[in-house]
Design a protein around this motif. Structure first.
Motif, mmCIF file in Angstrom:
data_model
loop_
_atom_site.group_PDB
_atom_site.id
_atom_site.type_symbol
_atom_site.label_atom_id
_atom_site.label_comp_id
_atom_site.label_asym_id
_atom_site.label_seq_id
_atom_site.Cartn_x
_atom_site.Cartn_y
_atom_site.Cartn_z
ATOM 1 N N GLU A 177 71.722 -9.617 8.797
ATOM 2 C CA GLU A 177 71.546 -11.254 9.077
ATOM 3 C C GLU A 177 70.829 -11.733 8.195
ATOM 4 N N LEU A 178 69.629 -11.053 7.651
ATOM 5 C CA LEU A 178 68.819 -11.659 6.709
ATOM 6 C C LEU A 178 69.600 -11.924 5.340
ATOM 7 N N VAL A 179 70.377 -10.907 5.010
ATOM 8 C CA VAL A 179 71.196 -11.221 3.635
ATOM 9 C C VAL A 179 72.217 -12.306 3.782
ATOM 10 N N TRP A 180 72.978 -12.314 4.969
ATOM 11 C CA TRP A 180 74.115 -13.114 5.079
ATOM 12 C C TRP A 180 73.406 -14.584 4.934
ATOM 13 N N ILE A 183 61.700 -9.856 16.022
ATOM 14 C CA ILE A 183 62.662 -9.018 16.884
ATOM 15 C C ILE A 183 62.956 -9.470 18.298
ATOM 16 N N GLU A 184 61.989 -10.136 18.644
ATOM 17 C CA GLU A 184 62.047 -10.621 19.988
ATOM 18 C C GLU A 184 63.368 -11.599 20.253
ATOM 19 N N ASN A 185 63.229 -12.671 19.316
ATOM 20 C CA ASN A 185 64.357 -13.505 19.102
ATOM 21 C C ASN A 185 65.468 -12.793 18.897
ATOM 22 N N PHE A 186 65.406 -11.955 17.829
ATOM 23 C CA PHE A 186 66.756 -11.163 17.269
ATOM 24 C C PHE A 186 67.559 -10.570 18.600
ATOM 25 N N LYS A 187 66.714 -9.776 19.411
ATOM 26 C CA LYS A 187 67.429 -8.792 20.395
ATOM 27 C C LYS A 187 68.225 -9.882 21.427
ATOM 28 N N ASN A 188 67.767 -11.017 21.656
ATOM 29 C CA ASN A 188 68.155 -12.165 22.274
ATOM 30 C C ASN A 188 69.422 -12.791 21.910
ATOM 31 N N PRO A 211 72.810 -13.636 20.837
ATOM 32 C CA PRO A 211 74.197 -13.072 21.273
ATOM 33 C C PRO A 211 75.109 -12.993 19.867
ATOM 34 N N ALA A 212 74.653 -13.393 18.931
ATOM 35 C CA ALA A 212 75.606 -13.272 17.677
ATOM 36 C C ALA A 212 75.226 -12.093 16.915
ATOM 37 N N VAL A 213 74.265 -11.363 17.261
ATOM 38 C CA VAL A 213 73.675 -10.236 16.526
ATOM 39 C C VAL A 213 73.615 -8.939 17.353
ATOM 40 N N ASN A 214 73.514 -9.032 18.680
ATOM 41 C CA ASN A 214 73.256 -7.988 19.640
ATOM 42 C C ASN A 214 74.307 -7.397 20.421
ATOM 43 N N GLY A 215 75.621 -7.455 19.635
ATOM 44 C CA GLY A 215 76.646 -6.759 20.334
ATOM 45 C C GLY A 215 77.369 -7.550 21.449
ATOM 46 N N LYS A 216 77.036 -8.638 21.800
ATOM 47 C CA LYS A 216 77.725 -9.041 23.154
ATOM 48 C C LYS A 216 78.998 -9.157 23.145
ATOM 49 N N PHE A 226 71.952 -2.865 22.316
ATOM 50 C CA PHE A 226 72.399 -2.403 20.665
ATOM 51 C C PHE A 226 71.024 -2.788 19.985
ATOM 52 N N VAL A 227 70.517 -3.834 20.048
ATOM 53 C CA VAL A 227 69.277 -4.059 19.647
ATOM 54 C C VAL A 227 68.180 -3.754 20.432
ATOM 55 N N ARG A 228 67.447 -2.597 20.123
ATOM 56 C CA ARG A 228 66.512 -2.257 21.057
ATOM 57 C C ARG A 228 65.032 -2.765 21.287
#
Length: 346
Positions: free
Chosen positions: A84-87, A282-287, A289-294, A309-311
């Motif tokens: 996500e950082l790279v993109w 990380i707290e924003n990241f794991k919630n 839906p575009a990155v947490n495998g929804k 998926f993001v623990r």
């Protein structure tokens, strides 16, 4: 088996051998995502499900492009975070698209299809038979990466867990950018254990001590861990490669943003760095839906009742799973594998 062909393509350079029948039978008992068996590749005995046999030569002959960006990591080493950082950096901080389109679409997984056993795919199709869109999504993620990436006209962002020796030689020939992230194997083992339980395509049903016994023996996909890591370390000075440690990323993420931005030829303001660091916290990241495998959970590729998926993304969380006996075992295993290298974890 070794590959050869008459198509003017590169022959696959390594032997591919079926796993020992007794070990194979045991693994099939505990990993329900694979139904046929497992193979080991080359002198390092890299471990894959049976589908790798038919795909190896196609992966190896895939044609990279100079503007490709590859994230090549051992699993659970900060891969998704780095993607996500790279993109975002490469796409001029286009948060709107990043939130609208899942990362699996923006940054697809090169070799995922070899984990989609035909029987498991059919089960997923049956489970989603009432929704044509979901069935179509299963078909999309089951398509070989070397096919759909070859058809892409736009710039390609490619996720892979292949070690350097199994990447297409064209990656180096074309000087495509490669970012490799390494992480302490104790944290990796715990995180990968939970992922193996989460993904139906892995379907692990055992406990952590048993999983650890497979991990240290290289009996799970993309292993052996240290073979993978040492290959990455040996390429750290290549002009097209950026090698990073997950622990350093976690400790000072704004510094990581600057390092990756420089590697990609991007310049950011202080405000842009701060906003990006907050967005990827990380707290924003794991919630997110575009990155947490929804989208994977919605089609039942991810099992319910398991860790997400993001623990937690934390350093040192391995201590919750390792007993004192396993800690001693892991420390000795690490010492044995690090004695012939200058690689050290932060």
């Amino acid at each position: 088996m070794a590959f050869n062909n008459n198509k003017g393509e590169l022959p696959f350079p390594y032997e591919i051998n079926d796993l020992d029948p007794e070990i194979n039978a045991e693994l099939l008992e505990y990993f329900h995502g694979e139904r046929t068996g497992f193979v080991q590749v080359g002198p390092q005995k890299y471990f894959f499900p049976s589908k790798y046999k038919e795909a190896a030569e196609y992966f190896y002959n895939f044609q990279a492009r100079p503007d490709d960006i590859w994230i090549a990591t051992f699993p659970r080493s900060g891969t998704t975070w780095t993607q996500e950082l790279v993109w975002l950096l490469a796409n001029d901080l286009d948060y709107e698209t990043a939130q609208r389109e899942p990362l699996t679409k923006r940054f697809p997984f090169f070799e995922f299809h070899i984990f989609m056993h035909d029987d498991v795919k059919q089960e997923l199709l049956d489970d989603n038979a009432d929704d044509p869109n979901k069935m179509n999504f299963i078909e999309i993620i089951s398509q070989p990466g070397y096919e759909f990436f070859a058809q892409m006209q736009q710039r390609r962002f490619i996720k892979t867990h292949f070690p350097f020796s199994l990447l297409p030689p064209s990656v180096t020939e074309q000087q495509a950018k490669v970012i490799y992230v390494a992480r302490n194997p104790k944290d990796v083992a715990v995180s990968f254990y939970h992922l193996n339980r989460l993904y139906k395509t892995q379907g692990y049903i055992g406990d952590f001590p048993r999983y650890w016994s497979y991990f240290k023996r290289g009996l799970n996909p993309w292993m052996p861990y240290f073979s993978h890591l040492k290959e990455g370390w040996s390429h750290r000075h290549d002009p097209n490669v950026l090698f990073m440690f997950y622990e350093d990323m976690n400790k000072n993420f704004p510094e990581t943003i600057c390092k990756v931005a420089k590697f990609l030829g991007k310049t950011l303001t202080t405000e842009q760095i701060d906003k990006l660091a907050t967005y990827l916290n990380i707290e924003n990241f794991k919630n997110n839906p575009a990155v947490n495998g929804k989208e994977l959970k919605e089609v039942k590729v991810l099992n319910s009742g398991e860790a997400g998926f993001v623990r937690n993304g934390k350093i040192g969380s391995w201590q919750k799973e390792f007993t004192p006996k396993l800690i001693a075992e892991a420390d000795q295993w690490m010492a044995d594998n690090l004695q012939d290298t200058d690689l050290r974890f932060p």
